[in-house]
Design an enzyme around this catalytic site. Structure first.
Site, PDB file in Angstrom:
ATOM      1  N   SER A  15     -41.013 -39.502  44.276  1.00  0.00           N
ATOM      2  CA  SER A  15     -41.622 -38.454  43.456  1.00  0.00           C
ATOM      3  C   SER A  15     -42.445 -37.504  44.314  1.00  0.00           C
ATOM      4  CB  SER A  15     -42.527 -39.075  42.378  1.00  0.00           C
ATOM      5  OG  SER A  15     -43.597 -39.792  42.976  1.00  0.00           O
ATOM      6  N   ASP A  36     -40.060 -46.687  48.581  1.00  0.00           N
ATOM      7  CA  ASP A  36     -41.074 -46.475  47.547  1.00  0.00           C
ATOM      8  C   ASP A  36     -41.199 -47.743  46.713  1.00  0.00           C
ATOM      9  OD1 ASP A  36     -42.635 -45.331  45.325  1.00  0.00           O
ATOM     10  OD2 ASP A  36     -41.944 -43.385  46.056  1.00  0.00           O
ATOM     11  N   ASP A  57     -43.348 -51.595  50.001  1.00  0.00           N
ATOM     12  CA  ASP A  57     -44.800 -51.524  50.063  1.00  0.00           C
ATOM     13  C   ASP A  57     -45.116 -51.208  51.521  1.00  0.00           C
ATOM     14  OD1 ASP A  57     -47.498 -52.026  50.453  1.00  0.00           O
ATOM     15  OD2 ASP A  57     -47.502 -53.951  49.431  1.00  0.00           O
ATOM     16  N   CYS A  83     -45.156 -40.053  52.970  1.00  0.00           N
ATOM     17  CA  CYS A  83     -45.786 -39.397  51.820  1.00  0.00           C
ATOM     18  C   CYS A  83     -46.432 -40.395  50.862  1.00  0.00           C
ATOM     19  CB  CYS A  83     -44.757 -38.565  51.050  1.00  0.00           C
ATOM     20  SG  CYS A  83     -44.119 -37.145  51.963  1.00  0.00           S
ATOM     21  N   TYR A 158     -60.868 -41.813  49.718  1.00  0.00           N
ATOM     22  CA  TYR A 158     -59.689 -40.981  49.967  1.00  0.00           C
ATOM     23  C   TYR A 158     -59.885 -40.101  51.197  1.00  0.00           C
ATOM     24  CZ  TYR A 158     -55.934 -37.610  49.012  1.00  0.00           C
ATOM     25  OH  TYR A 158     -54.815 -36.809  49.104  1.00  0.00           O
ATOM     26  N   LYS A 162     -57.767 -40.293  54.789  1.00  0.00           N
ATOM     27  CA  LYS A 162     -56.939 -39.166  55.228  1.00  0.00           C
ATOM     28  C   LYS A 162     -57.468 -38.557  56.529  1.00  0.00           C
ATOM     29  CE  LYS A 162     -53.794 -39.136  52.000  1.00  0.00           C
ATOM     30  NZ  LYS A 162     -52.368 -39.394  52.327  1.00  0.00           N
ATOM     31  N   PHE A 191     -51.705 -29.551  45.248  1.00  0.00           N
ATOM     32  CA  PHE A 191     -50.272 -29.407  45.004  1.00  0.00           C
ATOM     33  C   PHE A 191     -49.868 -29.965  43.648  1.00  0.00           C
ATOM     34  CE2 PHE A 191     -49.885 -27.907  49.156  1.00  0.00           C
ATOM     35  CZ  PHE A 191     -48.566 -27.550  49.433  1.00  0.00           C
ATOM     36  N   THR A 193     -48.395 -32.360  42.218  1.00  0.00           N
ATOM     37  CA  THR A 193     -47.942 -33.744  42.316  1.00  0.00           C
ATOM     38  C   THR A 193     -47.950 -34.359  40.916  1.00  0.00           C
ATOM     39  OG1 THR A 193     -50.205 -34.499  42.692  1.00  0.00           O
ATOM     40  CG2 THR A 193     -48.879 -33.952  44.647  1.00  0.00           C
TER      41      THR A 193
END
Length: 252
Positions: A15, A36, A57, A83, A158, A162, A191, A193
């Protein structure tokens, strides 16, 4: 690096940014392994694209090896696009007390450790291949976020995970230079998503207006477009590229 007739692994490929990248690679003549945890969506997309789905995973060595093995059966593995990730929103100390430690560890484990796990396994396989032009054997593209630099309230887990992905880019590129494997990172802004598209339309419009230009949410195909340029340009190596319409995130 040519996409045509080569194999690429896309984690989180069922996705969002990953799916758009899988489509781009297929349209350019490549073969894709979609790695995925979303079995139904991943299986359907792989069937549509003529690729291979592997339930993966990214924090699991066994699952990562299975994805690499599946790629080897399709042809010559030349690339990995990471991703897969999670985006928790929890304050360091909130109304219910301190940030749950397990939630922080989960974000770091998936976003950072999972990314590194897939990189090391794919790089090991690609490094054993014959070199193409300039001795290039492979390309790795990781996904950070503008939160790595402009982390907002509630993004301690997060943003730090990142930021670590961005910080890993140059040393990993230097590690893999002797193997002819490039390492790049894309840091997307806001984005379209699945997570964002689940928000009310007025919220999405408000977020889009925060972007200086173009004043809208980024489209997954624009991420895929940049990934294509990175794959094909051998001088792009060891750098993080912001893909964000010049946005600089406010505290909240």
């Amino acid at each position: 690096m040519q996409i045509q007739n080569n194999v690429f692994i896309v984690t989180g490929g069922a996705s969002g940014l990953g799916a758009a990248t899988a489509r781009m690679l297929t349209e350019a003549g490549g073969k894709v392994v979609i790695a995925d945890v979303q079995v139904d969506a991943g299986t359907a997309l792989a069937a549509e694209l003529g690729g291979q789905f592997v339930k993966c995973d990214v924090t699991s060595e066994a699952d990562g090896l299975a994805a690499v093995a599946a790629a080897g059966k399709l042809g010559t593995l030349r690339g990995l696009v990471n991703c897969a990730g999670v985006a928790p929103a929890i304050k360091t100390v909130g109304k219910d007390g301190p940030h749950p430690l397990d939630a922080f560890q989960r974000a770091v484990n998936i976003n950072l450790v999972g990314t590194f796990n897939m990189c090391r396994l794919a790089a090991d396989a690609m490094g054993k291949l014959d070199g193409a032009e300039y001795g290039e054997r492979g390309i790795i593209i990781n996904t950070a976020s503008v939160a790595a630099f402009d982390g907002q309230i509630g993004q301690a887990a997060y943003g730090s995970s990142k930021a670590a992905v961005a910080g890993m880019t140059l040393p990993m590129a230097r590690d893999l230079a002797r193997s002819g494997i490039r390492v790049m990172t894309i840091a997307p802004g806001i984005f379209e998503t699945p997570m964002l598209m689940g928000m009310p339309e007025e919220v999405r419009e408000s977020l889009g207006k925060m972007v200086p230009f173009p004043p809208r949410l980024g489209m997954p195909k624009e991420y895929a477009h940049l990934a294509k340029a990175i794959i094909e340009n051998v001088m792009l190596n060891g750098e993080t590229i912001r893909l964000d319409g010049a946005i600089r995130m406010q505290p909240k």
